[in-house]
Design an enzyme around this catalytic site. Structure first.
Site, PDB file in Angstrom:
ATOM      1  N   ARG A 111       0.836  -1.201   0.000  1.00 41.61           N
ATOM      2  CA  ARG A 111       0.000   0.000   0.000  1.00 41.61           C
ATOM      3  C   ARG A 111       0.867   1.245   0.000  1.00 41.61           C
ATOM      4  O   ARG A 111       1.742   1.381   0.842  1.00 41.61           O
ATOM      5  CB  ARG A 111      -0.865   0.028   1.278  1.00 41.61           C
ATOM      6  N   THR A 115      -1.320   7.442  -0.762  1.00 42.29           N
ATOM      7  CA  THR A 115      -2.550   7.321  -1.572  1.00 42.29           C
ATOM      8  C   THR A 115      -3.401   6.131  -1.130  1.00 42.29           C
ATOM      9  O   THR A 115      -4.560   6.032  -1.527  1.00 42.29           O
ATOM     10  CB  THR A 115      -2.180   7.088  -3.050  1.00 42.29           C
ATOM     11  N   ASP A 207      -1.625  -4.084  12.573  1.00 46.38           N
ATOM     12  CA  ASP A 207      -0.959  -4.503  11.336  1.00 46.38           C
ATOM     13  C   ASP A 207      -0.696  -5.999  11.406  1.00 46.38           C
ATOM     14  O   ASP A 207       0.158  -6.463  12.170  1.00 46.38           O
ATOM     15  CB  ASP A 207       0.354  -3.722  11.158  1.00 46.38           C
ATOM     16  N   ASP A 210       3.007  -7.155  10.663  1.00 45.56           N
ATOM     17  CA  ASP A 210       3.923  -6.868  11.768  1.00 45.56           C
ATOM     18  C   ASP A 210       3.686  -7.814  12.939  1.00 45.56           C
ATOM     19  O   ASP A 210       4.636  -8.307  13.555  1.00 45.56           O
ATOM     20  CB  ASP A 210       3.755  -5.424  12.242  1.00 45.56           C
TER      21      ASP A 210
HETATM   22  N1  URA Z   1      -3.681  -4.103   7.026  1.00 47.60           N
HETATM   23  C1  URA Z   1      -3.512  -4.542   8.300  1.00 47.60           C
HETATM   24  O1  URA Z   1      -2.627  -5.348   8.569  1.00 47.60           O
HETATM   25  N2  URA Z   1      -4.332  -4.068   9.253  1.00 47.60           N
HETATM   26  C2  URA Z   1      -5.331  -3.191   9.002  1.00 47.60           C
HETATM   27  O2  URA Z   1      -6.066  -2.818   9.917  1.00 47.60           O
HETATM   28  C3  URA Z   1      -5.488  -2.752   7.665  1.00 47.60           C
HETATM   29  C4  URA Z   1      -4.655  -3.220   6.709  1.00 47.60           C
END
Ligand code: URA
Length: 216
Positions: A111, A115, A207, A210
């Protein structure tokens, strides 16, 4: 299991008690990477059970110690699991536990932080992808951009029979994916409240990449 009606008629929230329980633990910010990884794999296995419910079976004759029995076995349709890198990797082994003969492809999209648009950087798929039922996996269906782009890419390579399996979705992601690919069945464990201004699902689980790989 709950199939939403009208424009979301191809969206299934798999609300099995075991999945709900494990999802609650995985959402907890105090759950570490080891447990997160194990739980994501377990949930993927449980979801695969539901996602494969419509797989074709055929009659086979099996000789039991007592007599010949007419049984059902999978009709041999080939499958591919395609994780969207990197968090999707956390769901692959869980599905392979139930479908060990499936081939695994990989699609890498990231991502753009400003944007929020997906950019493709890697794509390696089984050669005969057009002959396979494809299960695209990514735990987080956030904006839906990565999932929609990954599926567009798969369709360009000839795939016609595609399902998406995620863990947590935002309503925005479900809407985007449904509009972009109305032919694709979407399976998730939960549809949360919304996306925040940073593109995170609320309440979500943070995330996923992560947390899975301990990179935070
Ligand atoms: N990607 C993720 O890992 N967590 C989110 O909340 C959105 C996108």
């Amino acid at each position: 299991m709950n199939t939403r009606e009208n424009e979301m008629s191809r969206v299934t929230e798999i609300k099995h008690p075991l999945i709900l329980h494990k999802l609650a633990i995985i959402r907890d910010k105090n759950t570490g990477s080891k447990d997160f990884r194990e739980l994501l794999e377990e949930i993927a296995t449980l979801m695969a059970y539901e996602v494969t419910r419509d797989m074709a079976v055929e009659d086979v004759q099996v000789e039991t110690p007592v007599a010949v029995a007419t049984c059902k076995m999978l009709a041999g349709k080939k499958l591919a699991i395609v994780p969207i890198l990197r968090a999707g990797m956390g769901m692959v082994d869980g599905i392979l536990k139930l479908i060990p003969a499936a081939k695994v492809g990989h699609i890498g999209l990231y991502r753009n932080e400003e944007t929020l648009q997906p950019v493709e950087y890697f794509c390696k798929l089984p050669k005969d992808i057009e002959e396979r039922e494809v299960i695209v996996v990514d735990p987080m269906l956030a904006t839906g951009g990565s999932a929609a782009d990954a599926i567009t890419l798969l369709k360009r390579r000839g795939a016609t029979n595609i399902k998406f399996v995620g863990l947590v979705a935002a309503p925005e992601g479900v809407a985007h994916l449904t509009n972009a690919h109305p032919d694709v069945d979407i399976y998730v464990a939960a549809i949360d409240e919304k996306l925040n201004e940073k593109g995170y699902i609320v309440p979500g689980l943070g995330d996923a990449g992560d947390r899975l790989f301990g990179t935070k």
